[in-house]
Design an enzyme around this catalytic site. Structure first.
Site, PDB file in Angstrom:
ATOM      1  N   HIS A  32      52.838  45.995  39.185  1.00 49.28           N
ATOM      2  CA  HIS A  32      52.562  46.699  37.929  1.00 49.28           C
ATOM      3  C   HIS A  32      53.253  45.833  36.732  1.00 49.28           C
ATOM      4  O   HIS A  32      53.674  46.341  35.615  1.00 49.28           O
ATOM      5  CB  HIS A  32      53.337  48.167  37.838  1.00 49.28           C
ATOM      6  CG  HIS A  32      52.884  49.044  38.937  1.00 49.28           C
ATOM      7  ND1 HIS A  32      51.718  49.936  38.358  1.00 49.28           N
ATOM      8  CD2 HIS A  32      52.887  49.439  40.076  1.00 49.28           C
ATOM      9  CE1 HIS A  32      51.353  50.725  39.382  1.00 49.28           C
ATOM     10  NE2 HIS A  32      52.074  50.601  40.391  1.00 49.28           N
ATOM     11  N   GLY A 120      45.054  49.715  49.455  1.00 48.68           N
ATOM     12  CA  GLY A 120      45.740  48.957  48.309  1.00 48.68           C
ATOM     13  C   GLY A 120      45.409  47.434  48.520  1.00 48.68           C
ATOM     14  O   GLY A 120      46.061  46.620  47.821  1.00 48.68           O
ATOM     15  N   LEU A 121      44.395  47.191  49.042  1.00 51.86           N
ATOM     16  CA  LEU A 121      43.989  45.649  49.331  1.00 51.86           C
ATOM     17  C   LEU A 121      42.848  45.173  48.114  1.00 51.86           C
ATOM     18  O   LEU A 121      42.505  44.038  48.354  1.00 51.86           O
ATOM     19  CB  LEU A 121      43.539  45.199  50.661  1.00 51.86           C
ATOM     20  CG  LEU A 121      44.624  45.711  51.791  1.00 51.86           C
ATOM     21  CD1 LEU A 121      43.985  45.289  52.970  1.00 51.86           C
ATOM     22  CD2 LEU A 121      45.949  45.043  51.459  1.00 51.86           C
ATOM     23  N   SER A 122      42.698  45.879  47.299  1.00 54.24           N
ATOM     24  CA  SER A 122      41.718  45.743  46.183  1.00 54.24           C
ATOM     25  C   SER A 122      40.346  45.329  46.621  1.00 54.24           C
ATOM     26  O   SER A 122      39.666  44.531  45.947  1.00 54.24           O
ATOM     27  CB  SER A 122      42.227  44.486  45.484  1.00 54.24           C
ATOM     28  OG  SER A 122      43.400  44.637  44.826  1.00 54.24           O
ATOM     29  N   ASP A 169      44.175  41.738  40.428  1.00 53.01           N
ATOM     30  CA  ASP A 169      43.191  41.731  41.791  1.00 53.01           C
ATOM     31  C   ASP A 169      42.036  40.997  41.602  1.00 53.01           C
ATOM     32  O   ASP A 169      41.754  40.213  42.451  1.00 53.01           O
ATOM     33  CB  ASP A 169      42.725  43.236  41.617  1.00 53.01           C
ATOM     34  CG  ASP A 169      43.806  44.243  41.951  1.00 53.01           C
ATOM     35  OD1 ASP A 169      45.258  43.499  42.244  1.00 53.01           O
ATOM     36  OD2 ASP A 169      43.778  45.523  41.772  1.00 53.01           O
TER      37      ASP A 169
END
Length: 376
Positions: A32, A120-122, A169
Site C-alpha cells: 500500500h 493476492g498474486l495479481s 503489480d
C-alpha cells in the site's frame, strides 16, 4: 498447459496464433505504498497468464477464457464493452492501448493461467500485461516501452474495473527478472534490481482461501485516507510525509486517517531496511521487518482478517523467519520466509491447524522468482 491452450485455440478459432505470457508477482515488503508515491519491493514469479492471440482483420475481439470455460466478444469501437469483470481487464487494456496511440484491430484470443485466483498474486495485472505486450507487438510494432505498457494496465483497472491501484503489480509483471527483487520508486518510475541469493531459505505462500476482492470501497477508502492526510499536510503524497509532520496533524485528522498514515510512513522505512538487508544476505532482518509490516497492516491499515492473522501467528510459533499478509488485503495469502530445515514441518503443521480451526484446507504455494512478460 500451453499445449492444451494451443489445442483449445485451434478447436475454437481454427489454426494457430502467437503465444505470450506474463507473470503474477509477490511483494517482499512495501504494501500500500505504491499509490502513495513510495517504494515497493516486488518480484515476478513462475506462475503466469498465457494467451494465444491472432489478428482477425475485423473490428471484433473474440475471446475464450479457456480454464474458466467462458467466452466473450466485443467491438473495438464499443465504448462500453463487456460487463463481466474477467473480460473488462482485457477490454480496458485494448481501450487504453488505443488511447496511447496503438492502432489495435480485432483479434481472436484464448487464455488461461496457473496463478491462483483471489490469492493476492495479481492475476489481473498479469492478464493486462500479457495482452498489452501482445497487442503492442502485433499492432504497434512494439513502439510502447515496458513502463508505458505497465501504465496501460494500471489505467485499465482505474477506468474500466474501478480499482485505483498503484503501478507495482503491472511493473513487476513487465520488468521481472529471475532471482531478482526490484525496488521501484512509484513516483519517478526509477528502479533497481536486488539479488535474491540463498540456498538456505525458501519463499512459500499460504493461501487462506479467503476470497481476495479489491473491487469496491475497502481499497479505495484507504487510499482516500492517505490522500486526505497528504492534502492537509500540503504535500503531493504520503511519500513526502515525515513523522514530525504526521504528529503535527494528529489533532486535525481522524484517528483512522492517522493510523493509515502511520502505517504508510513506517512501511517506507521498512522497505529501505530490507533493501539494505538483501545486499548483505541478512535474512533475519528481512524476516523481522516482514512481521512488523503484518502488525501494521493488521492494526493500523486494517486489511487483514482472522484467517490471515492465524496463519501469521502459526508462522511465529513455528520459528518461521518472516511472515505477513501479502497483497491488497482482505484475504489472500501470507508470504513466508522459511529456512529449508523447517519448511516441510511448518507446511504440514499449518495445514493441520488451519483445517482444525476453520474447517477449510489452506493451500501452500511454492514460488520461484522468474522473468517478466514476453513472447514465447
Amino acid at each position: 498447459m500451453t499445449d492444451t491452450l494451443q489445442s483449445q485455440f485451434a478447436s475454437h478459432f481454427g489454426g494457430e496464433g502467437t503465444l505470450y505470457a506474463a507473470p503474477g508477482r509477490i511483494n517482499l515488503i512495501g504494501e500500500h505504498t505504491d499509490y502513495n508515491g513510495g517504494f515497493v519491493l516486488p518480484a515476478a514469479i513462475d506462475k503466469r497468464i498465457y494467451a494465444i492471440v491472432r489478428p482477425n482483420h475485423t473490428l471484433r475481439v473474440n475471446m475464450l477464457a479457456a480454464d474458466l470455460q467462458k467466452q466473450c466478444s466485443f467491438n473495438i469501437d464499443d465504448p462500453n464493452g463487456p460487463t463481466e469483470t474477467d473480460f473488462r481487464y482485457v477490454f480496458g487494456t485494448v481501450r487504453e492501448l488505443i488511447a496511447a496511440g496503438v492502432p489495435v484491430e480485432g483479434f481472436d484470443a484464448a487464455y488461461c493461467g496457473d496463478i491462483p485466483l483471489g490469492a493476492g498474486l495479481s492475476s489481473s495485472a498479469a492478464l493486462e500485461c500479457c495482452f498489452a505486450n501482445a497487442l503492442n507487438d502485433m499492432f504497434g510494432n512494439a513502439t510502447l516501452d515496458r513502463m508505458a505498457l505497465a501504465r496501460v494496465g494500471q489505467a485499465a483497472e482505474h477506468h474500466y474495473v474501478g480499482v485505483k491501484c498503484g503501478i507495482m503489480d503491472q511493473f513487476a509483471s513487465m520488468f521481472g527478472k529471475a532471482n531478482m527483487f526490484m525496488r521501484l520508486d512509484c513516483r519517478s518510475g526509477e528502479y533497481s534490481y536486488h539479488p535474491w541469493r540463498t540456498d538456505d531459505y525458501r519463499l512459500v505462500l499460504i493461501n487462506s482461501c479467503v476470497k481476495h476482492e479489491l473491487v469496491g470501497s475497502p481499497y479505495n477508502d484507504r487510499r482516500a485516507s492517505c490522500e486526505r492526510v497528504a492534502a492537509l499536510a500540503g504535500i503531493e503524497s504520503l511519500r513526502d510525509c515525515t513523522w514530525d509532520m504526521l504528529h503535527s496533524l494528529k489533532d486535525r485528522i481522524s484517528p483512522e486517517d492517522f493510523r493509515r498514515a502511520r502505517y504508510v510512513i513506517g512501511e517506507a522505512d521498512r522497505v529501505m531496511t530490507v533493501c539494505q538487508a538483501l545486499e548483505h544476505d541478512d535474512f533475519a532482518t528481512i524476516g523481522k521487518q516482514m512481521y512488523l509490516t503484518h502488525d501494521g497492516l493488521r492494526d493500523d491499515y486494517e486489511v487483514s482478517c482472522p484467517e490471515i492473522d492465524f496463519l501469521v501467528d502459526e508462522a511465529r510459533t513455528s520459528g518461521v523467519t518472516g511472515s505477513r499478509i501479502m497483497g491488497g488485503g482482505f484475504g489472500g495469502c501470507t508470504i513466508n520466509l522459511v529456512h529449508k530445515d523447517i519448511l516441510e514441518r511448518f507446511v504440514a503443521c499449518v495445514q493441520e491447524s488451519y483445517l482444525k480451526r476453520f474447517g477449510v484446507a489452506c493451500q501452500p504455494i511454492n514460488v520461484a522468482i522468474g522473468d517478466g512478460a514476453r513472447k514465447l
